[in-house]
Design a protein around this motif. Sequence first.
Motif, PDB file in Angstrom:
ATOM      1  N   THR A 181       0.830  -1.195   0.000  1.00 40.33           N
ATOM      2  CA  THR A 181       0.000   0.000   0.000  1.00 40.33           C
ATOM      3  C   THR A 181       0.869   1.251   0.000  1.00 40.33           C
ATOM      4  OG1 THR A 181      -1.677  -1.210   1.263  1.00 40.33           O
ATOM      5  CG2 THR A 181      -1.885   1.185   1.185  1.00 40.33           C
ATOM      6  N   VAL A 182       1.942   1.228   0.798  1.00 42.36           N
ATOM      7  CA  VAL A 182       2.869   2.362   0.843  1.00 42.36           C
ATOM      8  C   VAL A 182       3.419   2.654  -0.542  1.00 42.36           C
ATOM      9  CG1 VAL A 182       5.063   3.200   1.751  1.00 42.36           C
ATOM     10  CG2 VAL A 182       3.518   1.930   3.240  1.00 42.36           C
ATOM     11  N   SER A 183       3.906   1.626  -1.221  1.00 32.94           N
ATOM     12  CA  SER A 183       4.574   1.844  -2.506  1.00 32.94           C
ATOM     13  C   SER A 183       3.624   2.413  -3.548  1.00 32.94           C
ATOM     14  CB  SER A 183       5.192   0.548  -3.023  1.00 32.94           C
ATOM     15  OG  SER A 183       4.181  -0.382  -3.327  1.00 32.94           O
ATOM     16  N   VAL A 184       2.382   1.954  -3.543  1.00 32.82           N
ATOM     17  CA  VAL A 184       1.420   2.462  -4.526  1.00 32.82           C
ATOM     18  C   VAL A 184       1.010   3.896  -4.190  1.00 32.82           C
ATOM     19  CG1 VAL A 184      -0.875   2.142  -5.494  1.00 32.82           C
ATOM     20  CG2 VAL A 184       0.600   0.170  -5.152  1.00 32.82           C
ATOM     21  N   ILE A 185       0.790   4.186  -2.916  1.00 28.74           N
ATOM     22  CA  ILE A 185       0.422   5.543  -2.535  1.00 28.74           C
ATOM     23  C   ILE A 185       1.534   6.521  -2.901  1.00 28.74           C
ATOM     24  CG2 ILE A 185       0.006   7.079  -0.562  1.00 28.74           C
ATOM     25  CD1 ILE A 185      -1.592   4.874   0.715  1.00 28.74           C
ATOM     26  N   MET A 186       2.785   6.109  -2.784  1.00 30.21           N
ATOM     27  CA  MET A 186       3.878   7.013  -3.093  1.00 30.21           C
ATOM     28  C   MET A 186       3.993   7.293  -4.588  1.00 30.21           C
ATOM     29  SD  MET A 186       4.344   7.511  -0.102  1.00 30.21           S
ATOM     30  CE  MET A 186       5.348   8.943  -0.407  1.00 30.21           C
ATOM     31  N   LEU A 187       3.244   6.560  -5.401  1.00 28.34           N
ATOM     32  CA  LEU A 187       3.195   6.881  -6.829  1.00 28.34           C
ATOM     33  C   LEU A 187       2.392   8.161  -7.079  1.00 28.34           C
ATOM     34  CD1 LEU A 187       2.727   3.366  -8.478  1.00 28.34           C
ATOM     35  CD2 LEU A 187       4.815   4.686  -8.183  1.00 28.34           C
ATOM     36  N   LEU A 188       1.865   8.756  -6.024  1.00 27.63           N
ATOM     37  CA  LEU A 188       1.278  10.087  -6.159  1.00 27.63           C
ATOM     38  C   LEU A 188       2.339  11.114  -6.531  1.00 27.63           C
ATOM     39  CD1 LEU A 188      -1.136  10.239  -3.088  1.00 27.63           C
ATOM     40  CD2 LEU A 188      -1.787  10.287  -5.502  1.00 27.63           C
ATOM     41  N   GLU A 189       3.606  10.786  -6.286  1.00 27.98           N
ATOM     42  CA  GLU A 189       4.677  11.737  -6.606  1.00 27.98           C
ATOM     43  C   GLU A 189       4.708  12.113  -8.083  1.00 27.98           C
ATOM     44  OE1 GLU A 189       9.524  12.149  -6.537  1.00 27.98           O
ATOM     45  OE2 GLU A 189       8.563  10.482  -5.520  1.00 27.98           O
ATOM     46  N   PRO A 190       4.760  11.142  -9.021  1.00 29.62           N
ATOM     47  CA  PRO A 190       4.758  11.568 -10.424  1.00 29.62           C
ATOM     48  C   PRO A 190       3.461  12.242 -10.845  1.00 29.62           C
ATOM     49  CG  PRO A 190       4.583   9.176 -10.263  1.00 29.62           C
ATOM     50  CD  PRO A 190       4.925   9.689  -8.890  1.00 29.62           C
TER      51      PRO A 190
END
Length: 338
Positions: free
Chosen positions: A254-263
């Motif tokens: 979940t962390v890794s997917v949420i951090m795709l908010l960066e791009p």
Amino acid sequence: MSGLSVGRGLLCLIVAGAAWGTAGAAAALVYRASDLGPVALSFWRCAAGLLLLLAAELPRRRTRAAAAPRGTFRRRPARALATGLGLAVFQTAYFAAVRSTGLAVATVVTLGAGPVLIALGARLTLGERLGRGGTAAVAGALAGLGVLVLGGGGATVRPAGVLLALVSAAGYSVMTLLTRRWGRNGGADAGSTSVGAFAVTSVVLLPFALAEGLVPHTAEPGRLLWLLAYVAAVPTALAYALYFAGAAVVRSATVSVIMLLEPVSAAVLAVALLGEHLTAATLTGTLLLLGSVTGLAVAEAREARRPARGVAGGSAARSPEGPVAGGEAAVRSQRAVR
């Protein structure tokens, strides 16, 4: 922040991902205003962020020291070293991958491999399962990332660059999994983790920054200082403190997917501030990513509430273990900060 709830952890990660996305636009403006290179910028980012975190942490240290479990302080140097090395490998290898194979391919490989490596590592070391819904969400997020970054075409794939991007993803995955493990054991403090990681990363990056050129030349020193202060404060000190806090309580995938908010955040700023055009690929990739992030965040919050409902109803509580993957996303701009 050791007692952070899952809901607040999700909010921390969402804010951190959005803040990381602003680093690309800020970096592009720094490059326009000076001759500072990416590694030197990363060093100043970490070093100045470290000073800001220390200033924020000092008033809390005495209180935390009195309440800290026995043995906590003996473990901190090892944890800081491991986290800092993971962060340094992630950033430095990503820089090298961008130089070798270009921003688009480096971004897709690093961010695409991160959730996969984290999901596998979390399953093997933490017992966290991804599940069908989590697998579908990760697949949707990776598809959105590919469309968002590669939609413009013209990407060149070089094996050496791909290998460096995989090394970068591995460094990021190790950092995320360690943060999650320590959080589950009740020994991760976001402030201490951030301070230790930035201290180690600054030391590791210093010789590379010196070789590249540590002191920038600029005709606009005031503007450059404001930009560097922003990079150090918002997408660094604030964002990483929030990231480590959220990653300690939220399942890794979940962390890794949420951090795709960066791009996504970077793409929005590129259109709004840097004059880039909103293309069909940008819009499609953004919608796919946002849909996946929303789906996983809702599932994470729902899963975190199940044990409490199970206890209230007199039945055995279900384990909230599931998706795990953490990570920082790459910056969608002409030159990357990471």
